[in-house]
Design a protein around this motif. Structure first.
Motif, PDB file in Angstrom:
ATOM      1  N   PRO A 124       0.819  -1.220   0.000  1.00  0.00           N
ATOM      2  CA  PRO A 124       0.000   0.000   0.000  1.00  0.00           C
ATOM      3  C   PRO A 124       0.853   1.269   0.000  1.00  0.00           C
ATOM      4  N   VAL A 125       1.722   1.393  -0.980  1.00  0.00           N
ATOM      5  CA  VAL A 125       2.663   2.508  -1.035  1.00  0.00           C
ATOM      6  C   VAL A 125       1.926   3.834  -1.212  1.00  0.00           C
ATOM      7  N   VAL A 126       1.024   3.886  -2.190  1.00  0.00           N
ATOM      8  CA  VAL A 126       0.255   5.105  -2.433  1.00  0.00           C
ATOM      9  C   VAL A 126      -0.755   5.321  -1.316  1.00  0.00           C
ATOM     10  N   GLU A 127      -1.412   4.254  -0.912  1.00  0.00           N
ATOM     11  CA  GLU A 127      -2.462   4.374   0.100  1.00  0.00           C
ATOM     12  C   GLU A 127      -1.948   4.979   1.404  1.00  0.00           C
ATOM     13  N   GLU A 128      -0.757   4.605   1.811  1.00  0.00           N
ATOM     14  CA  GLU A 128      -0.217   5.146   3.063  1.00  0.00           C
ATOM     15  C   GLU A 128      -0.028   6.659   2.989  1.00  0.00           C
ATOM     16  N   VAL A 129       0.419   7.152   1.848  1.00  0.00           N
ATOM     17  CA  VAL A 129       0.585   8.601   1.687  1.00  0.00           C
ATOM     18  C   VAL A 129      -0.775   9.282   1.648  1.00  0.00           C
ATOM     19  N   VAL A 130      -1.746   8.653   0.955  1.00  0.00           N
ATOM     20  CA  VAL A 130      -3.096   9.221   0.885  1.00  0.00           C
ATOM     21  C   VAL A 130      -3.702   9.333   2.274  1.00  0.00           C
ATOM     22  N   ARG A 131      -3.563   8.303   3.077  1.00  0.00           N
ATOM     23  CA  ARG A 131      -4.113   8.332   4.437  1.00  0.00           C
ATOM     24  C   ARG A 131      -3.430   9.396   5.293  1.00  0.00           C
ATOM     25  N   GLN A 132      -2.161   9.650   5.032  1.00  0.00           N
ATOM     26  CA  GLN A 132      -1.443  10.670   5.811  1.00  0.00           C
ATOM     27  C   GLN A 132      -1.963  12.075   5.531  1.00  0.00           C
ATOM     28  N   VAL A 133      -2.386  12.337   4.286  1.00  0.00           N
ATOM     29  CA  VAL A 133      -2.803  13.695   3.935  1.00  0.00           C
ATOM     30  C   VAL A 133      -4.308  13.892   4.048  1.00  0.00           C
ATOM     31  N   ALA A 134      -5.080  12.791   4.175  1.00  0.00           N
ATOM     32  CA  ALA A 134      -6.533  12.915   4.235  1.00  0.00           C
ATOM     33  C   ALA A 134      -6.981  13.420   5.597  1.00  0.00           C
ATOM     34  N   CYS A 135      -7.932  14.332   5.597  1.00  0.00           N
ATOM     35  CA  CYS A 135      -8.499  14.851   6.855  1.00  0.00           C
ATOM     36  C   CYS A 135      -9.896  14.261   7.088  1.00  0.00           C
ATOM     37  N   GLU A 136     -10.871  14.713   6.316  1.00  0.00           N
ATOM     38  CA  GLU A 136     -12.241  14.236   6.486  1.00  0.00           C
ATOM     39  C   GLU A 136     -12.635  13.207   5.433  1.00  0.00           C
ATOM     40  N   THR A 137     -11.845  13.022   4.413  1.00  0.00           N
ATOM     41  CA  THR A 137     -12.164  12.091   3.333  1.00  0.00           C
ATOM     42  C   THR A 137     -12.071  10.642   3.824  1.00  0.00           C
ATOM     43  N   VAL A 138     -13.065   9.836   3.466  1.00  0.00           N
ATOM     44  CA  VAL A 138     -13.043   8.407   3.787  1.00  0.00           C
ATOM     45  C   VAL A 138     -12.163   7.691   2.766  1.00  0.00           C
ATOM     46  N   ILE A 139     -11.175   6.944   3.240  1.00  0.00           N
ATOM     47  CA  ILE A 139     -10.218   6.262   2.360  1.00  0.00           C
ATOM     48  C   ILE A 139     -10.435   4.760   2.416  1.00  0.00           C
ATOM     49  N   HIS A 140     -10.591   4.156   1.236  1.00  0.00           N
ATOM     50  CA  HIS A 140     -10.672   2.702   1.116  1.00  0.00           C
ATOM     51  C   HIS A 140      -9.459   2.189   0.342  1.00  0.00           C
TER      52      HIS A 140
END
Length: 591
Positions: free
Chosen positions: A285-301
Motif C-alpha cells: 500500500p505505497v500510495v495508500e499510506e501517503v493518501v491516508r497521511q494527507v486525508a483529513c475528512e475524506t473516507v479512504i478505502h
C-alpha cells in the motif's frame, strides 16, 4: 516517428537506445531478462553490454560507469534488488554524474518468483525516484525520461515494470536512436564518493533536500496527474490504472500516480475535494499510506480496510470487486471465478525430456533415499520437487548454506544440496567456502548445464562466451571447488547412469564436504546448436509393463495398451534404457 508492435521489454530496450545509453549490465531474471537480451542483439547502437555474475556486481559496474558521466542501465528482477540493496542505499548518497537507471522488474502473483516483493518500497527506503509504468507505451516514454531525470537531480532512478508490462505487447511510438556517444572520465571527488561517516552525514542532508523539488518535478513531467469529476475519487498506480480505466464511471474522479516520491501538496489538492476515495494498487500500500497521511475528512478505502487485496495481481474483475466493497459503482459485468473445464488433465511445469537434472535427481534419490535431506536452489532444477528430491528453496545460493546449517545443527541424516552452475557462480561460492571451513558433512551437487537456462539461455562465466557472443575463458568449476577447500570433487555425466550411481555411493561413504559436478548441456540449448542423439524405442515383446520407466517422470515416456512407449519428445539421453529392468528400451546405435 515509427510505430512498431513490440513486447514491453523490447520497447524499454529501444527507449534506452533512444536515450543514448552507453553501458548496460544485469543478471537475468524473469520478467526482466529480455531487456538486456534485446540490447545485446540490436545493431543500431554500439555500446558496452555484459551479463554479470550477480545483481550486486552488475549494479556496482553500472554505478561506476555512471560516475564517469556515461548513461548506464542495470537490470534485474525484484528479488535481485535484495542482492544489490547494499550499494543501492549508498548510491543515493553519492549520487551520479551520468544518468543511471536501475530496472527492477516486479512479479505480482509470483508467476516465476519466490515472493511478491514491491520494489517501490526500496525506492522510498533509499529516497530515490521511482517510475511505475502502466503500459508498454508509458514504459517506453518513462525509460527515456528516467535518464534525464537522473542527471537533473544527480540521483539513481528506479524503474519498476511488472510482469504484465514486461511481457505484454502493444503498438509503440518510437523515437530515433541517439547518435552521439559519451566517453567516460572519472573525476576524483573523495567527499562525494568515499562514504566515510564525516562525508556521509553531509551527503544524507543533501539527499533529503532534493526530495521536495523532485516530487514537484514528477508532477510537471505529467506522470502524476488527476481529473476531478465528482465527490467520489479513485487513486491508482502502475498497471492497476489500466484496469481502473476499463470500469470507472464517467462521474468518478481519477488520479493516476506512476512516479515517486509523491508531491503531498499536489495530492491534497485531489484528496480534499472528495468525500470518498478508493486507492487501487498492486502489492504494497505505497500510495495508500501517503493518501491516508494527507486525508483529513475524506473516507479512504484500499488495502488497509480489505477492499483491495494485498497479494496477487489485479485485473478488471478484481478491481470491480474492490469498487463494490467500497460502495462505488462501476461499468461492465464480470463473472465470478471460472472453474477449469471438466476432464482436462492438470499440466504442472516439468523438466524437459532428456534433461540431465532428472537423471541426477533419480540417481541421487536412489542412493540417499527418503531419509536424505535435499536443500535446493533457484533454477529449472527446483522442479526436482516433483521427484521428491527438493526439500527447501529460499533464494539464490541458499542450498549450500541451508544445508551446512542443517548439517552443523546435528541432524545425522545425509544432506545433499543441488545448485545450478549459474546460481553457484552467483552466490554459491561463499557458502561452499563456509561449509568446508566450518567442517560441514554434506554433498553438494552442481547441476552444470553450461547455461543460465531458466531465464532464457543467457551465457555465464561457465559458458565460454560473453553476453555479446565473444569467446571468453570458461571457468573451471572443479578448480574453483578445490580452491574453496573441498578435496572430494568429482565430475559425472548424468547420461552415464552406472557411473553416476557409483559416484553418489562414494560420496555418501566419505565424510566432510563433497562436490559432484553433474555436467550435460541443457537439452533445449543443445538442440538449438544442432547436437543430435538417437531416438530410443520400446520393444513391446520384452516390455512387461512394470512402470519403472514411467515413474522416472520423463514426458517422452507414456503407457499405451499397458506397455511403455516413447514419443517424439525423446532427446536420446538413454537413461530410461539403463533403468529398465527388462532391457526393453533400446537404440539402434550406441550413445
Amino acid at each position: 516517428m515509427a510505430v512498431r508492435y513490440m513486447l514491453g521489454n523490447e520497447a524499454i530496450a529501444h527507449a534506452c537506445v533512444e536515450a543514448g545509453i552507453d553501458f548496460a549490465s544485469g543478471y537475468p531474471g524473469t520478467p526482466s531478462s529480455e531487456v538486456v537480451d534485446t540490447l545485446r542483439r540490436q545493431k543500431v547502437r554500439d555500446f558496452y553490454i555484459e551479463w554479470s555474475v550477480n545483481e550486486k556486481v552488475a549494479f556496482e559496474n553500472a554505478l561506476g560507469a555512471a560516475w564517469t558521466g556515461v548513461r548506464s542501465l542495470v537490470t534485474m528482477k525484484h528479488v535481485g534488488l535484495n542482492v544489490a540493496a547494499d550499494p543501492l542505499m549508498t548510491s543515493a548518497y553519492t549520487g551520479v554524474k551520468g544518468g543511471f537507471v536501475i530496472l527492477s522488474a516486479d512479479d505480482p502473483y509470483a508467476h516465476s518468483s519466490q515472493n511478491e516483493q514491491d520494489s517501490r518500497v526500496y525506492a522510498h527506503f533509499a529516497r530515490i525516484p521511482c517510475f511505475d509504468p502502466a503500459g508498454v507505451q508509458e514504459a517506453h516514454d518513462m525509460m527515456a525520461a528516467a535518464f534525464s531525470l537522473s542527471e537533473e537531480f544527480s540521483l539513481p532512478v528506479l524503474f519498476r515494470p511488472t510482469t504484465r508490462v514486461c511481457h505484454s505487447k502493444s503498438d509503440v511510438e518510437l523515437g530515433e536512436p541517439a547518435g552521439d556517444h559519451r566517453k567516460g572520465s572519472f573525476e576524483k571527488d573523495p567527499k562525494q564518493y568515499v562514504v566515510i561517516p564525516a562525508h556521509t552525514r553531509i551527503l544524507h542532508k543533501k539527499l533529503n533536500e532534493k526530495q521536495a523539488a523532485l516530487a514537484k518535478r514528477l508532477v510537471e513531467l505529467g506522470f502524476n496527474r488527476y481529473e476531478i469529476k465528482g465527490k467520489t475519487g479513485i487513486i491508482t498506480s502502475g498497471i492497476a490504472s489500466e484496469y481502473v480505466n476499463e470500469i470507472v464511471p464517467g462521474d468518478v474522479s481519477v488520479a493516476k500516480i506512476c512516479a515517486y516520491p509523491i508531491d503531498e501538496e499536489w495530492l491534497v489538492g485531489f484528496v480534499s475535494k472528495h468525500e470518498t476515495i478508493l486507492v487501487v494498487e498492486e502489492c504494497a500500500p505505497v500510495v495508500e499510506e501517503v493518501v491516508r497521511q494527507v486525508a483529513c475528512e475524506t473516507v479512504i478505502h484500499g488495502k488497509k480496510d480489505g477492499c483491495v487485496p494485498y497479494e496477487g495481481e489485479l485485473d478488471p474483475a478484481s478491481t470491480a470487486a474492490a469498487f463494490e466493497k467500497a460502495g462505488i459503482p462501476y461499468n461492465g459485468d464480470f463473472p465470478g471465478d471460472i472453474s477449469p473445464a471438466e476432464g482436462l488433465p492438470p499440466r504442472p511445469p516439468i523438466l524437459c525430456a532428456g534433461c540431465g537434472h532428472r537423471a541426477t535427481f533419480y540417481a541421487m534419490k536412489r542412493i540417499f533415499g527418503n531419509k536424505g535431506i535435499y536443500p535446493s536452489d533457484i533454477g529449472c532444477y527446483t522442479l526436482g520437487l516433483q521427484l521428491g528430491a527438493v526439500d527447501t528453496t529460499i533464494c539464490m545460493g541458499a542450498s549450500i548454506t541451508i544445508g551446512s546449517g542443517i548439517s552443523n545443527a546435528g541432524d545425522e541424516n545425509p544432506v545433499v544440496c543441488t545448485i545450478g552452475d549459474s546460481t553457484f557462480l552467483h552466490t554459491g561460492i561463499q557458502g561452499l567456502i563456509n561449509a568446508a571451513y566450518n567442517g560441514a558433512n554434506m554433498t553438494v551437487v552442481i547441476l552444470d548445464n553450461r547455461i543460465t537456462a531458466m531465464t532464457g539461455h543467457q551465457p555465464n562465466p561457465n559458458t565460454g562466451v560473453t553476453a555479446m557472443g565473444d569467446p571468453s575463458p570458461a571457468i573451471s568449476l572443479e578448480a574453483l571447488c578445490r580452491t574453496c577447500g573441498v578435496s572430494f570433487v568429482e565430475t559425472i555425466d548424468p547420461y552415464d547412469y552406472v557411473t553416476m550411481i557409483e559416484t553418489f555411493k562414494r560420496a555418501k561413504e566419505t565424510p566432510g564436504v563433497k562436490v559432484i559436478i553433474s555436467r550435460q548441456p541443457c537439452v533445449i540449448d543443445a538442440r538449438r546448436r544442432g547436437i543430435k542423439r538417437k531416438h530410443y524405442f520400446v520393444d513391446a515383446e520384452t516390455c512387461t509393463g512394470c512402470g519403472v520407466c514411467v515413474k522416472y517422470g520423463c514426458p517422452a515416456i507414456e503407457f499405451i495398451d499397458e506397455k511403455a512407449s516413447i514419443n517424439s519428445l525423446c532427446s536420446g539421453c538413454g537413461v530410461c534404457a539403463d533403468i529398465c529392468p527388462q532391457g526393453a528400451i533400446r537404440s539402434e546405435v550406441k550413445r
